[in-house]
Design a protein around this motif. Sequence first.
Motif: not given
Lengths: 482, 429
Positions: B332-352
């Motif tokens: 969560l700490a990483w995600a809050l720092k790199f918010r531009d990587r989100f949101p992720v589309d659960v229907n299309r996004a790759p596993k990674e």
Amino acid sequence: MTQLFRDARSGEAFAAPLAAPDDFAGWREQARRLVSADVPPDRVAWQVPGEGGEDLFAGAGKAMRLPAPRDDAPQPRVPRAFLDLAGKAALHSDPQRFSLLYRLLWRLQTRPGLMEDGADDDVRRLAMLARTVRRDIHKMRAFVRFRVIEDEDGERYVAWFEPEHHILRANAAFFVNRFTQMKWTILTPQGSLDWDGQTLREGPPAARGDAPAQDAAEDLWKTYYGSIFNPARLKIGAMLKEMPRRYWKNMPEAALIPELVAGAQAREARMVETGAALFTESRPDSLEAIAAGISACTRCPIGCNGTRAVAGEGRADAALMIVGEQPGDSEEQQGRPFVGPAGQVLRSHLAGAGIDPGQAWLTNAVKHFKFVLRAPSKRRLHQNPSAREIDTCRWWVESERLLVRPKMVLALGASAARSVLGKTVSVQKVRGLPQRLDDGAELWITTHPSYLLRLDEGARAGEEARFAADLAAAGARLRDLA
Amino acid sequence: MGLAKGDGRTYKEQMSQPSLMDRLAILADAAKYDASCASSGTAKRTSKGGKGIGSTEGMGICHAYAPDGRCISLLKILLTNHCVFDCHYCINRKSSNVRRAKFTPQEVADLTIAFYKRNYVEGLFLSSGIVKNSSHTMEQLIETARILREEHDFRGYIHLKTIPEAEAEMVRRAGLYADRVSINVELPTVAGLTRLAPDKDVGVIEGAMGDLKSAIIEAKDARKRFKSAPRFAPAGQSTQMIVGADDASDATIVGKASALYDRFRLRRVYYSAFSPIPDASAVLPLQRPPLIREHRLYQSDWLMRFYGFAPGEVQQAADDAGMLPLDIDPKLAWALKFRDRFPVDVNRAPKEALLRVPGLGTRAVGAILAARRQRRLRLEDVAKLTVSVAKIRPFIVAADWRPILLTDRADLKALVAPKRTEQLELFAA
């Protein structure tokens, strides 16, 4: 459509009796025939011994017998993932489990990919049942506790266990594989298993009283359980999650849990008190503060023996810090370091090595005088400080070093070396070999002058020469550093 | 039971030793600071066709849980807590005043069998203080394992804590009896080791870990070619680091762990939050690190092993001093720092990309990947596949859901961070 198809849809229910609550093979066999005969899920009533009939039959008179499959009916196909989960879910105590399995089997015939859809309610329910059963199987393997009894053919290990689901038979192979060369019996309210080293037999339901009430090894096991537990890290939630209370009554060690938890906080507080929390204040900011601090210090037994603390003395910015062991009888009386017989030996050798003690900071590894009273004369006889006492007092010596910041530290004897290094070294091995300390200062180690005083005449001359040589080398190096 | 008889001790030895029960208490207590108790990942065995008992499955079994939440899987004891070493963080160090005791190899073997037959444990985890010298001590550990394997034909799990200073040949022999062998690196930095474990040497420790790695690889190769080749430590090697006894930051520890995984092919790195020990050395820090710090390190370990995070990325989740936040998990700490990587589309996004979503575990990601082949996932579907949709909602896009500016909100952390909960009151009336 065939005649049979109309029969199947006609509103009558088909009875599908199973041989036992965990009769997955029976379910498979009948389910295959029902699907082949196009019998929809709401027309099948699964009858499980001991679980009562379903309401579907209550007013329906007698149920119809299973239809014969159509000749042209294809074999029902199911993915592996379904069979794996179904085999486990069938052992669940939920009375609706066999209906759920059949409903899924029915739906899979038109939606082959259904099992992948974790958002489907039936698929989720199946996964949940299977997970619960797997956990129950695992917990039985974990929490069965055997107690040994002696009978005419030797030892037999007997356990009483209360599973939540119909898992006894499913777990038999595990216990056979693990305890092959042991005779054992597992008793449960639903049935029992018995292994004689060759053959597995199933027996009737049992009661707790049928199992032995104690075992000679349980006290050892409880001792282990109580000792391996670390009271400094109480995590009751984590324990309860994996070992829910309902298992406790059949686990001898669980009886200890309340007292372990209750005692934990008290034990931890005691550990911290007797252990680490000796110095909680910040480092003293002056040598005077250290002198005041050691006078009031009672963190080790020597500090509590009523003697006067002896502070270091000399130049506050000295390039050389000399660390001895502890104040002796004379030092304690005068309140100054290195003024007794050993101090005299030291001072004469320092002069010989061209070192002016007036330019150095003189101190001791331990700040109070440790002694025993010799009976008739009541003379105070010096005693070596323990490693623990040296380690405790290290905090003060470190504080002195931080303030004086010497370029060289001269440690006299093993206690002083331990005080500076934090470990015990052999003085004879490291003398004359300077070491670099963390703060860049150089550490020289030699014997304590009192050692020279204890030697007889023959040995003394040689040792004194070595002592003089160590000091001469250190003195020469000190002039280089300065 | 035969636990006390025939142990080969003279009358005098028996008189000068505490009872078996007392010694068990002392030597289990002395072993409890070792975090590892795993009994998993070894070769499958059963006792069929043998003369004794014991089996191993892929997954180990926790036979009990202590109130510290730890799994009790193995009989974890020291052969002796006498020790010639003087490591400051260790309760058994030479200068400590703890009560000392010792077992004979035969006693430990008998105790293991007695516990195993009653289904208390999966096997033995044996370690020891150093008596006489390292090789002598190692010999005793190996002898215990030998008695279990050869005399009892015991097929359960054995973990031997190896003494790095012992002769290399002995370390290799240990692997022939043991499922897992481990060597503790003790502290994350060389400076910490030098200061707190003055008798230990990082070169010797890592040399022994390197030897073990080669022995494990060689034995695996040999078994590929000859079925009869002996198994060597089939559950691999692991190690343990003490956290909070020196001033190493989380970033340093994460880097060290990652290097250890790479260099020595470790199965696990265990972190042990330094506990206040009775009779502690005066050089130790005076407060224990919060247990949650150890937990955060395990989470970061997981991120590297199962979630595709590079060590550098985990370190990005740390603050300027290199410490991971204690109030939220590192993902969560990483995600809050790199918010531009989100949101992720659960229907299309790759596993990674899905694995990076805070609150989505590996199992949930697998379920999403499978389910989206069957239907377009709405938020309601995602909720059924995951533990808590509230936590992940700000970071995902679903068929009927798009987080409006949520990832830009300044109070995002407050929205998703777990609320502090009171400890369960276990014994309330």
